[in-house]
Scaffold this motif. Structure first.
Motif, PDB file in Angstrom:
ATOM      1  N   ASP A  31      55.498   4.307  33.956  1.00  0.00           N
ATOM      2  CA  ASP A  31      56.455   4.537  35.030  1.00  0.00           C
ATOM      3  C   ASP A  31      57.218   3.248  35.288  1.00  0.00           C
ATOM      4  O   ASP A  31      56.615   2.213  35.597  1.00  0.00           O
ATOM      5  CB  ASP A  31      55.706   4.985  36.286  1.00  0.00           C
ATOM      6  CG  ASP A  31      56.630   5.211  37.484  1.00  0.00           C
ATOM      7  OD1 ASP A  31      57.562   4.415  37.699  1.00  0.00           O
ATOM      8  OD2 ASP A  31      56.408   6.163  38.236  1.00  0.00           O
ATOM      9  N   ALA A  32      58.536   3.300  35.169  1.00  0.00           N
ATOM     10  CA  ALA A  32      59.350   2.111  35.441  1.00  0.00           C
ATOM     11  C   ALA A  32      60.711   2.548  35.959  1.00  0.00           C
ATOM     12  O   ALA A  32      61.222   3.621  35.608  1.00  0.00           O
ATOM     13  CB  ALA A  32      59.518   1.265  34.183  1.00  0.00           C
ATOM     14  N   LEU A  54      63.197  -4.776  38.476  1.00  0.00           N
ATOM     15  CA  LEU A  54      62.670  -3.734  37.603  1.00  0.00           C
ATOM     16  C   LEU A  54      61.247  -3.476  38.084  1.00  0.00           C
ATOM     17  O   LEU A  54      60.370  -4.323  37.932  1.00  0.00           O
ATOM     18  CB  LEU A  54      62.676  -4.176  36.138  1.00  0.00           C
ATOM     19  CG  LEU A  54      62.158  -3.143  35.139  1.00  0.00           C
ATOM     20  CD1 LEU A  54      63.051  -1.900  35.149  1.00  0.00           C
ATOM     21  CD2 LEU A  54      62.091  -3.731  33.736  1.00  0.00           C
ATOM     22  N   THR A  56      57.621  -1.180  38.621  1.00  0.00           N
ATOM     23  CA  THR A  56      56.703  -0.309  37.892  1.00  0.00           C
ATOM     24  C   THR A  56      55.798   0.401  38.877  1.00  0.00           C
ATOM     25  O   THR A  56      55.410  -0.163  39.897  1.00  0.00           O
ATOM     26  CB  THR A  56      55.866  -1.116  36.870  1.00  0.00           C
ATOM     27  OG1 THR A  56      54.999  -0.233  36.159  1.00  0.00           O
ATOM     28  CG2 THR A  56      55.028  -2.186  37.551  1.00  0.00           C
ATOM     29  N   SER A  62      51.363   3.014  36.697  1.00  0.00           N
ATOM     30  CA  SER A  62      51.264   2.945  35.240  1.00  0.00           C
ATOM     31  C   SER A  62      49.849   2.560  34.848  1.00  0.00           C
ATOM     32  O   SER A  62      49.228   1.689  35.465  1.00  0.00           O
ATOM     33  CB  SER A  62      52.269   1.934  34.689  1.00  0.00           C
ATOM     34  OG  SER A  62      53.590   2.332  34.981  1.00  0.00           O
ATOM     35  N   ASN A  87      51.375  -3.227  34.349  1.00  0.00           N
ATOM     36  CA  ASN A  87      52.692  -3.569  34.866  1.00  0.00           C
ATOM     37  C   ASN A  87      53.680  -3.414  33.717  1.00  0.00           C
ATOM     38  O   ASN A  87      53.731  -4.245  32.807  1.00  0.00           O
ATOM     39  CB  ASN A  87      52.714  -4.999  35.398  1.00  0.00           C
ATOM     40  CG  ASN A  87      51.791  -5.180  36.588  1.00  0.00           C
ATOM     41  OD1 ASN A  87      51.764  -4.358  37.486  1.00  0.00           O
ATOM     42  ND2 ASN A  87      51.031  -6.272  36.580  1.00  0.00           N
ATOM     43  N   ILE A  88      54.445  -2.314  33.728  1.00  0.00           N
ATOM     44  CA  ILE A  88      55.361  -2.037  32.627  1.00  0.00           C
ATOM     45  C   ILE A  88      56.453  -3.102  32.530  1.00  0.00           C
ATOM     46  O   ILE A  88      56.925  -3.437  31.437  1.00  0.00           O
ATOM     47  CB  ILE A  88      55.996  -0.644  32.802  1.00  0.00           C
ATOM     48  CG1 ILE A  88      54.909   0.433  32.774  1.00  0.00           C
ATOM     49  CG2 ILE A  88      57.039  -0.366  31.720  1.00  0.00           C
ATOM     50  CD1 ILE A  88      54.149   0.523  31.479  1.00  0.00           C
ATOM     51  N   ASP A  89      56.858  -3.669  33.674  1.00  0.00           N
ATOM     52  CA  ASP A  89      57.934  -4.658  33.652  1.00  0.00           C
ATOM     53  C   ASP A  89      57.553  -5.936  32.925  1.00  0.00           C
ATOM     54  O   ASP A  89      58.409  -6.613  32.357  1.00  0.00           O
ATOM     55  CB  ASP A  89      58.392  -4.972  35.079  1.00  0.00           C
ATOM     56  CG  ASP A  89      57.236  -5.385  35.977  1.00  0.00           C
ATOM     57  OD1 ASP A  89      56.080  -5.042  35.667  1.00  0.00           O
ATOM     58  OD2 ASP A  89      57.490  -6.045  36.996  1.00  0.00           O
ATOM     59  N   THR A 346      65.242   3.641  44.539  1.00  0.00           N
ATOM     60  CA  THR A 346      64.735   3.445  43.186  1.00  0.00           C
ATOM     61  C   THR A 346      65.179   4.607  42.300  1.00  0.00           C
ATOM     62  O   THR A 346      65.175   5.761  42.742  1.00  0.00           O
ATOM     63  CB  THR A 346      63.194   3.390  43.170  1.00  0.00           C
ATOM     64  OG1 THR A 346      62.724   2.506  44.179  1.00  0.00           O
ATOM     65  CG2 THR A 346      62.686   2.917  41.808  1.00  0.00           C
ATOM     66  N   GLY A 348      64.187   5.942  38.298  1.00  0.00           N
ATOM     67  CA  GLY A 348      63.272   5.593  37.226  1.00  0.00           C
ATOM     68  C   GLY A 348      62.908   6.755  36.339  1.00  0.00           C
ATOM     69  O   GLY A 348      63.387   7.883  36.498  1.00  0.00           O
TER      70      GLY A 348
END
Length: 353
Positions: A31-32, A54, A56, A62, A87-89, A346, A348
């Motif tokens: 998820d981002a 950005l 997450t 995530s 942390n996807i970012d 947001t 996403g």
């Protein structure tokens, strides 16, 4: 993530790919989105400024994990679950604990299921089916952060959380879950493992969920101790109702924590909301939360927070979403020089596997 972690996970997941009878599953959520806030930092703390990041985990945290189950005969089965937040970012894990979200093994049968290891507390289990926002935006959702103690803000470790910021998950925990018709019963005990004291850092609780037809009702109580035997006691109680294409949900929660031998903090969270399945592809969720805080020797304060989510399903596993939120701080909760209101927006994408 370290190379040895990847190698270990690949080796563990291999049986699921090569042996048809294996029940081991690799799963996760990515998820981002791009988030802009006014009156909040990138971490959603009160601020006098604005931020664009950005982000997450705005819709759902995530993560990736491994879970498995083996049938042992006569209705008995063994299970395990390892899960870590991501942390996807940045590509980093969400905690210094590699399997911060779950590390359990257990046995189950018709009499129920017993699991041991690091797992969610019973407040989290009880809030999950009745949260107004459907457990979205975990770091910002007061039912997750405060009612279920993910981010209680007390600065003391209650129970074996491994953290002074929250007690949503506990180490050394023994949990029983039994399902009897529409009723799910839960009990939990976490061993403090402090030398010379069986109660220091221990935790114990019980919970019930009733789900039948359109109705769900869920509640739990749990007590946590610090290493110095200060106590935190919490309860949560809520209900949800499916009315055609609309799901209604409401919850109330309260915690009382001894922060020293002479000081106490009480926090209360009230919430209500609805999710409307507008079409087979579009869901719209609105949720409102009110947090009230009382601390020894200080003025009562708090905030009211509203969340609006719109989700569009591109497929069974992929969604686009947009989120809008507004927070109104009360009586100085935000701190000196910070704005008394904040907004966030947001957009996403969320993909499950």
């Amino acid at each position: 993530m370290k190379p040895q972690h990847l190698a270990w996970l690949a080796a563990l997941a291999t049986p699921a790919l090569t042996l048809a009878q294996s029940s081991t599953t690799l799963y996760g959520i990515a998820d981002a989105g791009v988030r802009h806030t006014t009156g909040m930092t990138a971490a959603n703390a009160p601020s006098a400024a604005s931020a664009t990041t950005l982000a997450t985990g705005v819709n759902s945290t995530s993560r990736f994990g491994l879970r498995g189950r083996e049938e042992l005969g006569d209705g008995l089965y063994a299970l395990f679950n390892f899960e870590t937040g991501l942390n996807i970012d940045s590509g980093s894990t969400a905690s210094t604990k590699f399997f911060d979200r779950a590390a359990i093994v257990g046995l189950g049968s018709a009499w129920g299921q017993v699991t041991v290891g690091r797992q969610t507390n019973l407040l989290a289990d009880a809030v999950s089916p009745v949260d107004a926002a459907g457990m979205r935006f975990a770091s910002f959702n007061p039912n997750i952060a405060t009612a279920a103690l993910s981010s209680h803000g007390l600065g003391i470790e209650y129970g074996t959380a491994g953290s002074s910021s929250g007690s949503y998950r506990l180490d050394n925990a023994l949990k029983y879950t039994g399902r009897f018709g529409p009723v799910t019963a839960r009990a939990m005990y976490s061993f403090g493992e402090n030398a010379g004291s069986t109660s220091a850092q221990s935790s114990a609780g019980a919970g019930l969920t009733y789900a039948t037809g359109a109705w769900t009702a869920s509640g739990a109580v749990q007590r946590f101790k610090t290493a110095d035997n200060l106590a935190l006691q919490a309860f949560t109680l809520g209900a949800a109702y499916q009315l055609g294409s609309v799901r209604l949900a409401a919850n109330t929660a309260r915690s009382e924590a001894d922060t020293s031998t002479t000081a106490r903090t009480e926090q209360r969270v009230q919430s209500a909301g609805a999710t409307w399945s507008a079409t087979g592809l579009l869901d719209i969720t609105v949720a409102v939360y009110r947090l009230d805080r009382q601390r020894t020797g200080k003025q009562e304060d708090g905030y009211t927070r509203a969340l609006l989510f719109a989700e569009y399903k591109l497929s069974r596993r992929t969604k686009l979403y947009a989120e809008l939120d507004r927070t109104q701080w009360r009586d100085g909760f935000q701190g000196t020089a910070n704005k008394d209101r904040a907004t966030g927006i947001t957009t996403g994408v969320l993909h499950t596997f």
